[in-house]
Design a protein around this motif. Structure first.
Motif, PDB file in Angstrom:
ATOM      1  N   GLY A 170       0.834  -1.209   0.000  1.00 33.30           N
ATOM      2  CA  GLY A 170       0.000   0.000   0.000  1.00 33.30           C
ATOM      3  C   GLY A 170       0.857   1.242   0.000  1.00 33.30           C
ATOM      4  O   GLY A 170       1.726   1.419  -0.849  1.00 33.30           O
ATOM      5  N   ASP A 171       0.649   2.110   1.021  1.00 29.99           N
ATOM      6  CA  ASP A 171       1.419   3.349   1.082  1.00 29.99           C
ATOM      7  C   ASP A 171       2.601   3.258   2.051  1.00 29.99           C
ATOM      8  O   ASP A 171       3.192   4.264   2.405  1.00 29.99           O
ATOM      9  N   LEU A 172       2.967   2.043   2.482  1.00 33.33           N
ATOM     10  CA  LEU A 172       4.131   1.847   3.345  1.00 33.33           C
ATOM     11  C   LEU A 172       5.137   0.941   2.657  1.00 33.33           C
ATOM     12  O   LEU A 172       4.778   0.037   1.907  1.00 33.33           O
ATOM     13  N   LYS A 219      23.667  -3.227  10.926  1.00 34.16           N
ATOM     14  CA  LYS A 219      22.431  -3.461  10.183  1.00 34.16           C
ATOM     15  C   LYS A 219      21.493  -2.269  10.361  1.00 34.16           C
ATOM     16  O   LYS A 219      21.596  -1.553  11.349  1.00 34.16           O
ATOM     17  N   TYR A 220      20.587  -2.085   9.408  1.00 32.25           N
ATOM     18  CA  TYR A 220      19.637  -0.971   9.493  1.00 32.25           C
ATOM     19  C   TYR A 220      18.298  -1.392   8.909  1.00 32.25           C
ATOM     20  O   TYR A 220      18.192  -2.369   8.168  1.00 32.25           O
ATOM     21  N   ILE A 221      17.275  -0.631   9.257  1.00 34.89           N
ATOM     22  CA  ILE A 221      15.964  -0.758   8.620  1.00 34.89           C
ATOM     23  C   ILE A 221      15.362   0.643   8.547  1.00 34.89           C
ATOM     24  O   ILE A 221      15.505   1.447   9.472  1.00 34.89           O
ATOM     25  N   GLY A 222      14.737   0.946   7.418  1.00 31.67           N
ATOM     26  CA  GLY A 222      14.074   2.234   7.225  1.00 31.67           C
ATOM     27  C   GLY A 222      12.659   2.011   6.736  1.00 31.67           C
ATOM     28  O   GLY A 222      12.392   1.073   5.985  1.00 31.67           O
ATOM     29  N   VAL A 223      11.750   2.867   7.176  1.00 29.73           N
ATOM     30  CA  VAL A 223      10.343   2.770   6.795  1.00 29.73           C
ATOM     31  C   VAL A 223       9.964   4.032   6.021  1.00 29.73           C
ATOM     32  O   VAL A 223      10.295   5.145   6.428  1.00 29.73           O
ATOM     33  N   PHE A 224       9.273   3.829   4.920  1.00 27.51           N
ATOM     34  CA  PHE A 224       8.830   4.920   4.056  1.00 27.51           C
ATOM     35  C   PHE A 224       7.300   4.937   4.003  1.00 27.51           C
ATOM     36  O   PHE A 224       6.665   3.891   4.131  1.00 27.51           O
ATOM     37  N   LYS A 258       4.626  11.177  -3.095  1.00 23.96           N
ATOM     38  CA  LYS A 258       6.076  11.064  -2.904  1.00 23.96           C
ATOM     39  C   LYS A 258       6.373  10.144  -1.728  1.00 23.96           C
ATOM     40  O   LYS A 258       5.657  10.157  -0.725  1.00 23.96           O
ATOM     41  N   TRP A 259       7.438   9.345  -1.856  1.00 24.87           N
ATOM     42  CA  TRP A 259       7.865   8.475  -0.763  1.00 24.87           C
ATOM     43  C   TRP A 259       8.675   9.286   0.239  1.00 24.87           C
ATOM     44  O   TRP A 259       9.644   9.929  -0.122  1.00 24.87           O
ATOM     45  N   ARG A 260       8.252   9.274   1.491  1.00 27.85           N
ATOM     46  CA  ARG A 260       8.922  10.006   2.579  1.00 27.85           C
ATOM     47  C   ARG A 260       9.528   9.004   3.552  1.00 27.85           C
ATOM     48  O   ARG A 260       8.902   8.015   3.909  1.00 27.85           O
ATOM     49  N   TYR A 261      10.734   9.279   3.977  1.00 21.02           N
ATOM     50  CA  TYR A 261      11.428   8.446   4.967  1.00 21.02           C
ATOM     51  C   TYR A 261      10.869   8.823   6.328  1.00 21.02           C
ATOM     52  O   TYR A 261      11.043   9.962   6.774  1.00 21.02           O
TER      53      TYR A 261
END
Length: 72
Positions: A13-15, A36-41, A47-50
């Motif tokens: 969806g939008d995530l 290690k890392y994880i990012g959510v948009f 527009k995709w925002r972090y």
């Protein structure tokens, strides 16, 4: 910081999220940390925002300082 490539990317969806590994180098190019890392948009107004991120180092934490014993 160097992120050679994302290990996983998925959209629902939008995530969306991206996760992977990183390395950090000093001015001479010597690697000083890896982890290690994880990012959510989130998609907002097309527009995709972090919106969230977290990371952790592979380096173990320092040993705790010794506790001073008091005489009784």
């Amino acid at each position: 910081m160097n992120i050679p490539e994302a290990g996983a990317v998925d959209v629902s969806g939008d995530l969306a999220y991206e996760s992977g590994t990183f390395s950090a180098t000093d001015a001479s190019g010597t690697t000083v940390d890896t982890g290690k890392y994880i990012g959510v948009f989130q998609k907002r107004d097309g527009k995709w925002r972090y919106i969230r991120d977290t990371w952790n180092s592979d380096t173990p934490p320092p040993a705790p300082a010794p506790v001073e014993q008091t005489a009784e």
